[in-house]
Design a protein around this motif. Structure first.
Motif, PDB file in Angstrom:
ATOM      1  N   GLY A  85       0.808  -1.214   0.000  1.00  0.00           N
ATOM      2  CA  GLY A  85       0.000   0.000   0.000  1.00  0.00           C
ATOM      3  C   GLY A  85       0.840   1.262   0.000  1.00  0.00           C
ATOM      4  N   LEU A  86       1.989   1.217   0.638  1.00  0.00           N
ATOM      5  CA  LEU A  86       2.850   2.400   0.720  1.00  0.00           C
ATOM      6  C   LEU A  86       3.569   2.682  -0.599  1.00  0.00           C
ATOM      7  N   GLU A  87       3.923   1.635  -1.329  1.00  0.00           N
ATOM      8  CA  GLU A  87       4.594   1.772  -2.635  1.00  0.00           C
ATOM      9  C   GLU A  87       5.809   2.700  -2.562  1.00  0.00           C
ATOM     10  N   ALA A  88       6.738   2.361  -1.704  1.00  0.00           N
ATOM     11  CA  ALA A  88       7.894   3.232  -1.470  1.00  0.00           C
ATOM     12  C   ALA A  88       8.710   3.496  -2.724  1.00  0.00           C
ATOM     13  N   ALA A  89       8.782   2.531  -3.622  1.00  0.00           N
ATOM     14  CA  ALA A  89       9.624   2.682  -4.813  1.00  0.00           C
ATOM     15  C   ALA A  89       9.191   3.846  -5.690  1.00  0.00           C
ATOM     16  N   THR A  90       7.924   4.280  -5.564  1.00  0.00           N
ATOM     17  CA  THR A  90       7.429   5.359  -6.418  1.00  0.00           C
ATOM     18  C   THR A  90       7.348   6.702  -5.686  1.00  0.00           C
ATOM     19  N   LEU A  91       7.825   6.770  -4.451  1.00  0.00           N
ATOM     20  CA  LEU A  91       7.852   8.041  -3.737  1.00  0.00           C
ATOM     21  C   LEU A  91       8.965   8.927  -4.287  1.00  0.00           C
ATOM     22  N   ASP A  92       8.679  10.224  -4.406  1.00  0.00           N
ATOM     23  CA  ASP A  92       9.743  11.126  -4.848  1.00  0.00           C
ATOM     24  C   ASP A  92      10.660  11.474  -3.675  1.00  0.00           C
ATOM     25  N   GLU A  93      11.775  12.099  -3.978  1.00  0.00           N
ATOM     26  CA  GLU A  93      12.785  12.362  -2.951  1.00  0.00           C
ATOM     27  C   GLU A  93      12.271  13.235  -1.811  1.00  0.00           C
ATOM     28  N   PRO A  94      11.510  14.316  -2.084  1.00  0.00           N
ATOM     29  CA  PRO A  94      10.985  15.103  -0.958  1.00  0.00           C
ATOM     30  C   PRO A  94      10.086  14.290  -0.032  1.00  0.00           C
ATOM     31  N   ALA A  95       9.295  13.378  -0.604  1.00  0.00           N
ATOM     32  CA  ALA A  95       8.424  12.540   0.225  1.00  0.00           C
ATOM     33  C   ALA A  95       9.246  11.599   1.104  1.00  0.00           C
ATOM     34  N   VAL A  96      10.336  11.064   0.565  1.00  0.00           N
ATOM     35  CA  VAL A  96      11.182  10.162   1.342  1.00  0.00           C
ATOM     36  C   VAL A  96      11.851  10.915   2.494  1.00  0.00           C
ATOM     37  N   HIS A  97      12.325  12.114   2.212  1.00  0.00           N
ATOM     38  CA  HIS A  97      12.948  12.904   3.279  1.00  0.00           C
ATOM     39  C   HIS A  97      11.925  13.297   4.345  1.00  0.00           C
ATOM     40  N   PHE A  98      10.700  13.575   3.924  1.00  0.00           N
ATOM     41  CA  PHE A  98       9.634  13.873   4.886  1.00  0.00           C
ATOM     42  C   PHE A  98       9.348  12.626   5.728  1.00  0.00           C
ATOM     43  N   ALA A  99       9.323  11.470   5.076  1.00  0.00           N
ATOM     44  CA  ALA A  99       9.087  10.217   5.797  1.00  0.00           C
ATOM     45  C   ALA A  99      10.166   9.977   6.848  1.00  0.00           C
ATOM     46  N   GLN A 100      11.398  10.319   6.531  1.00  0.00           N
ATOM     47  CA  GLN A 100      12.488  10.104   7.477  1.00  0.00           C
ATOM     48  C   GLN A 100      12.250  10.865   8.779  1.00  0.00           C
ATOM     49  N   ASP A 101      11.546  11.988   8.693  1.00  0.00           N
ATOM     50  CA  ASP A 101      11.263  12.796   9.882  1.00  0.00           C
ATOM     51  C   ASP A 101       9.914  12.489  10.519  1.00  0.00           C
ATOM     52  N   HIS A 102       8.987  11.895   9.753  1.00  0.00           N
ATOM     53  CA  HIS A 102       7.610  11.777  10.240  1.00  0.00           C
ATOM     54  C   HIS A 102       7.040  10.363  10.222  1.00  0.00           C
ATOM     55  N   LEU A 103       7.842   9.372   9.896  1.00  0.00           N
ATOM     56  CA  LEU A 103       7.363   7.991   9.850  1.00  0.00           C
ATOM     57  C   LEU A 103       8.343   7.114  10.622  1.00  0.00           C
ATOM     58  N   ARG A 104       7.793   6.227  11.457  1.00  0.00           N
ATOM     59  CA  ARG A 104       8.610   5.294  12.214  1.00  0.00           C
ATOM     60  C   ARG A 104       8.078   3.878  12.027  1.00  0.00           C
ATOM     61  N   LEU A 105       9.002   2.919  11.960  1.00  0.00           N
ATOM     62  CA  LEU A 105       8.669   1.518  11.755  1.00  0.00           C
ATOM     63  C   LEU A 105       9.065   0.742  13.005  1.00  0.00           C
ATOM     64  N   LEU A 106       8.082   0.136  13.648  1.00  0.00           N
ATOM     65  CA  LEU A 106       8.361  -0.690  14.817  1.00  0.00           C
ATOM     66  C   LEU A 106       8.984  -2.009  14.366  1.00  0.00           C
ATOM     67  N   SER A 107       9.829  -2.587  15.219  1.00  0.00           N
ATOM     68  CA  SER A 107      10.530  -3.812  14.838  1.00  0.00           C
ATOM     69  C   SER A 107      10.859  -4.631  16.073  1.00  0.00           C
ATOM     70  N   GLY A 108      10.615  -5.935  15.984  1.00  0.00           N
ATOM     71  CA  GLY A 108      10.985  -6.802  17.091  1.00  0.00           C
ATOM     72  C   GLY A 108      12.481  -6.840  17.321  1.00  0.00           C
ATOM     73  N   LEU A 109      13.271  -6.736  16.245  1.00  0.00           N
ATOM     74  CA  LEU A 109      14.723  -6.818  16.347  1.00  0.00           C
ATOM     75  C   LEU A 109      15.377  -5.446  16.517  1.00  0.00           C
ATOM     76  N   TYR A 110      14.879  -4.450  15.792  1.00  0.00           N
ATOM     77  CA  TYR A 110      15.508  -3.130  15.769  1.00  0.00           C
ATOM     78  C   TYR A 110      14.780  -2.088  16.611  1.00  0.00           C
ATOM     79  N   GLY A 111      13.706  -2.466  17.262  1.00  0.00           N
ATOM     80  CA  GLY A 111      12.996  -1.534  18.131  1.00  0.00           C
ATOM     81  C   GLY A 111      12.214  -0.495  17.373  1.00  0.00           C
ATOM     82  N   LEU A 112      12.884   0.564  16.944  1.00  0.00           N
ATOM     83  CA  LEU A 112      12.236   1.657  16.233  1.00  0.00           C
ATOM     84  C   LEU A 112      13.165   2.123  15.121  1.00  0.00           C
ATOM     85  N   LEU A 113      12.655   2.097  13.898  1.00  0.00           N
ATOM     86  CA  LEU A 113      13.447   2.451  12.726  1.00  0.00           C
ATOM     87  C   LEU A 113      12.883   3.680  12.031  1.00  0.00           C
TER      88      LEU A 113
END
Length: 248
Positions: A85-113
């Motif tokens: 649903g997220l389709e990361a491969a088609t996000l433009d660079e500004p969207a990816v940089h925004f995601a780096q500041d506003h999106l977090r991925l929970l992980s059993g191994l890495y905690g918070l990414l």
């Protein structure tokens, strides 16, 4: 606002990522867990994770070779329904940089990414009833994941979290955030009020995409989300849980 997603069991280890990996905050903790897990037998992994012998061998090998594995950005490695649903491969660079500041991925191994944080191949669900010197993984992490998320929310400045994670992963955070942080969870429903897990997972990814594509920083701005004919249902929503329903 920071949105939180669950990870995925399915991984894409072949497609070259368009951005380099950034350092993961809990890389040392991930290495510690992977080393401990490398001592588990394939049979034990199969029992713990409820997976086939073939998958148990794959993951035993991954834990054994964890330190030598290539790191890839998490956003371009997780490949389950949410990330379809997220389709990361088609996000433009500004969207990816925004995601780096506003999106977090929970992980059993890495905690918070962060989306571009580097990860190595693994499978370890947050609900796993195993951890070094603990009964389950959430006990091993304790308040560390929630503390890291709270610090990110404080740095971002909005004081709000959009919870798009599954209950299994949100358990690592639930009840551990400062009371001042507002958390809104999202419930995705069909027009007839059915909950369909596959559709809901994909919708979580689509909502995360909407956030980073439109650079939404105000929580109420997410009420305009309308991808795949979803609409905000004010009658079925309250301050802590919003319902989005497909148009009939």
């Amino acid at each position: 606002m920071i949105a939180v997603l669950s990870p995925a069991k399915t991984l894409d280890l072949d497609t070259p990522p368009p951005f380099p990996a950034t350092p993961a905050r809990f890389a040392a903790e991930a290495a510690t867990l992977a080393k401990a897990a490398s001592h588990l037998t394939q049979k034990r992994l199969s029992e713990l994770m409820k997976i086939s012998p073939a998958l148990a061998k794959l993951n035993a090998d991954r834990f054994r070779d964890f330190d030598a594995a290539e790191e890839r950005p998490a956003l371009y490695t997780f490949a389950g329904d949410v990330y379809t649903g997220l389709e990361a491969a088609t996000l433009d660079e500004p969207a990816v940089h925004f995601a780096q500041d506003h999106l977090r991925l929970l992980s059993g191994l890495y905690g918070l990414l962060r989306p571009l944080d580097g990860m190595r191949p693994y499978r370890l669900e947050m609900g796993t009833r195993w951890a070094p010197r603990r009964d389950k993984l959430t006990d091993w992490w304790g308040p560390r994941i929630a503390d890291a998320l709270a610090a990110d929310v404080a740095a971002e400045g909005s004081g709000t979290v959009l919870n798009l994670a599954s209950n299994e992963y949100w358990e690592a955070v639930a009840g551990k955030l400062p009371a001042a942080i507002r958390v809104v969870a999202v419930d995705f429903r069909e027009a007839d009020d059915r909950f369909i897990s596959f559709h809901a997972k994909k919708a979580r990814g689509m909502m995360a995409r909407y956030l980073v594509e439109h650079h939404v920083t105000d929580l109420d701005g997410m009420k305009a989300f309308d991808t795949a004919d979803y609409r905000f249902d004010s009658d079925a929503s309250d301050d802590a849980r919003w319902t989005f329903r497909r148009a009939a």
